[in-house]
Design an enzyme around this catalytic site. Sequence first.
Site, PDB file in Angstrom:
ATOM      1  CB  ALA A 115      68.301  16.137  46.889  1.00 44.85           C
ATOM      2  N   PRO A 116      66.991  16.035  43.865  1.00 45.13           N
ATOM      3  CG  PRO A 116      66.021  17.223  42.092  1.00 45.13           C
ATOM      4  CD  PRO A 116      67.261  16.466  42.471  1.00 45.13           C
ATOM      5  N   GLY A 117      64.745  14.359  44.018  1.00 47.68           N
ATOM      6  CA  GLY A 117      63.679  13.391  44.260  1.00 47.68           C
ATOM      7  C   GLY A 117      63.128  12.697  43.023  1.00 47.68           C
ATOM      8  CD  GLU A 137      71.230  15.272  48.714  1.00 53.34           C
ATOM      9  OE1 GLU A 137      71.026  14.508  47.759  1.00 53.34           O
ATOM     10  OE2 GLU A 137      72.326  15.848  48.903  1.00 53.34           O
ATOM     11  CG  ASP A 181      70.990   9.438  40.130  1.00 58.25           C
ATOM     12  OD1 ASP A 181      71.770   9.259  39.190  1.00 58.25           O
ATOM     13  OD2 ASP A 181      70.051  10.260  40.083  1.00 58.25           O
ATOM     14  CB  CYS A 234      73.878  12.623  34.354  1.00 57.52           C
ATOM     15  SG  CYS A 234      74.323  13.679  35.706  1.00 57.52           S
TER      16      CYS A 234
HETATM   17  N1  SAM Z   1      68.717  10.998  42.381  1.00 53.92           N
HETATM   18  C1  SAM Z   1      68.444  12.403  42.197  1.00 53.92           C
HETATM   19  C2  SAM Z   1      67.204  12.544  41.343  1.00 53.92           C
HETATM   20  O1  SAM Z   1      66.887  11.637  40.572  1.00 53.92           O
HETATM   21  O2  SAM Z   1      66.516  13.573  41.464  1.00 53.92           O
HETATM   22  C3  SAM Z   1      69.619  13.148  41.625  1.00 53.92           C
HETATM   23  C4  SAM Z   1      70.875  12.932  42.429  1.00 53.92           C
HETATM   24  S1  SAM Z   1      72.260  13.883  41.949  1.00 53.92           S
HETATM   25  C5  SAM Z   1      72.777  13.107  40.511  1.00 53.92           C
HETATM   26  C6  SAM Z   1      73.440  13.394  43.129  1.00 53.92           C
HETATM   27  C7  SAM Z   1      73.134  13.750  44.559  1.00 53.92           C
HETATM   28  O3  SAM Z   1      74.225  13.279  45.384  1.00 53.92           O
HETATM   29  C8  SAM Z   1      73.005  15.228  44.826  1.00 53.92           C
HETATM   30  O4  SAM Z   1      71.777  15.495  45.450  1.00 53.92           O
HETATM   31  C9  SAM Z   1      74.150  15.542  45.776  1.00 53.92           C
HETATM   32  O5  SAM Z   1      73.820  16.484  46.755  1.00 53.92           O
HETATM   33  C10 SAM Z   1      74.442  14.196  46.422  1.00 53.92           C
HETATM   34  N2  SAM Z   1      75.833  14.075  46.903  1.00 53.92           N
HETATM   35  C11 SAM Z   1      76.864  14.941  46.755  1.00 53.92           C
HETATM   36  N3  SAM Z   1      77.967  14.472  47.356  1.00 53.92           N
HETATM   37  C12 SAM Z   1      77.647  13.301  47.910  1.00 53.92           C
HETATM   38  C13 SAM Z   1      78.359  12.342  48.678  1.00 53.92           C
HETATM   39  N4  SAM Z   1      79.644  12.501  48.982  1.00 53.92           N
HETATM   40  N5  SAM Z   1      77.698  11.249  49.098  1.00 53.92           N
HETATM   41  C14 SAM Z   1      76.402  11.072  48.782  1.00 53.92           C
HETATM   42  N6  SAM Z   1      75.675  11.932  48.049  1.00 53.92           N
HETATM   43  C15 SAM Z   1      76.284  13.039  47.620  1.00 53.92           C
END
Ligand code: SAM
Length: 455
Positions: A115-117, A137, A181, A234
Amino acid sequence: MFAEQMLQIPPSILQDLQGITGFNEQAFVAAHMQPPPVSVRINGAKDIGLFANNEKIPWCNGGIYLPERPVFTLDPAYHAGAYYVQEASSMFLDHMLRHLLEGNTGLRVLDLCAAPGGKSTLLASLLDKDSLLIANEVIRTRASILEENVARWGHMNTWVTSNDPRDFTKLTGYFDVIVVDAPCSGSGLWRKDARAIDEWSEANVEMCGERQQRILADVWPALKEDGILVYATCSYSPKEDEEVLDWLAETYDTASCVVPLKEEWGITQVQSGKGMTGYRFFPGNVKGEGFFIAAIRKKDEEDELRPAKYKPCNDKKAHQQAAYLLNNTDFLCIPGKEDFSAILPAHEADLLLLKHYVYLRRTGLPLGQPAAKEWLPAHDVALSIDKNKDLPAIDLSRDQALLYLKREDMGIEGAPKGWLMVRYNGLGLGWVKSLGNRMNNYLPKHWRIRMEIPE
Ligand code: SAM
């Protein structure tokens, strides 16, 4: 206001960044006094020539910089999934995988933290139709935003799950590619979100590094031998980047992947202590935000979980009723809780296997459901790139499209009775049901634009 906020990067943080390969304090601070670049990625399957004369992002097919930030909410083409608003550095995934996958087809790909995609829609455009993309997600509320964006992008082979990484552990050797990610301390996004500066701390970086290792350990068994793990954050912190790569190299049998770069892109190729390669993006060097990405090939042996024998799952009657919605009858119509969904026959075995291990929130393309005398089409069909182009439709002006997206009366008279797809610039936006004297708007309530539309 922007510069004031950016000048508050604490000296201790700048001090910490000093030792990091590619860091140039002067360029970095100067970049943080500028607003972040605005960029979008065009949906190749819905390309209507938008932004065609703008500067291209050289490491991503369809990636485009915009000179300023428009109000995307007021562009019906955005709601129709013609493009995705995405930060430029993170689009490097396109360059990386085009190089490493070399046109391989029929892949199984997991986008674990989706998320968000942004990455999922990029992957959907990059993969061929026979490949299967699982966009996962774990956080429920974020999974619904992901699902909306996946629906807008319109690819039947993108499915959405909402699971903890550990739920994938038992899918041994199932995926050809896994993208992690990872949730991180977010230093790369300071320019987009100044609050992240206040939230940044060494302790948080430490905690994120540990969580990233846990996530990778959970999902590693699900990668095939010789499969590719893409790891991205990031964050600029080596604890979340190079040190995580080193941990992977120490814990598993891995081979680091290298991709070609052009000097003018300003991307820094880095080497971890154990010789793993990564790519770091610093604002000031690159026209984009802070980002880190690496690709690692799995060399551990892994038995591949194979689907057991199964019963065919196509519902023939529903297939017959719903077939008019799509441009091709070569799909399976599978029953869900309410709606039926279309999947490609190539993914039937995947469905039967995956449903034992993960919560499938969206399986293929929701088609809708039969009612007494008609088929109630799902909103998603109007957004699908596989829809029948000859479905009864009405074309809307921008003002009418915005009224539709606000779920308001569009004031259209004289339309033929029945279900009509509404289109903007040839792109499906959703459905209305025309009753002759009035029109019911079937845009899902939670998709409604809430902002006031300026005159
Ligand atoms: N890949 C997405 C994009 O390009 O739009 C952005 C992803 S963001 C950097 C990281 C994501 O990891 C968030 O949506 C968050 O909710 C999720 N997240 C948080 N804790 C997590 C966990 N313990 N295991 C897996 N995912 C997790």
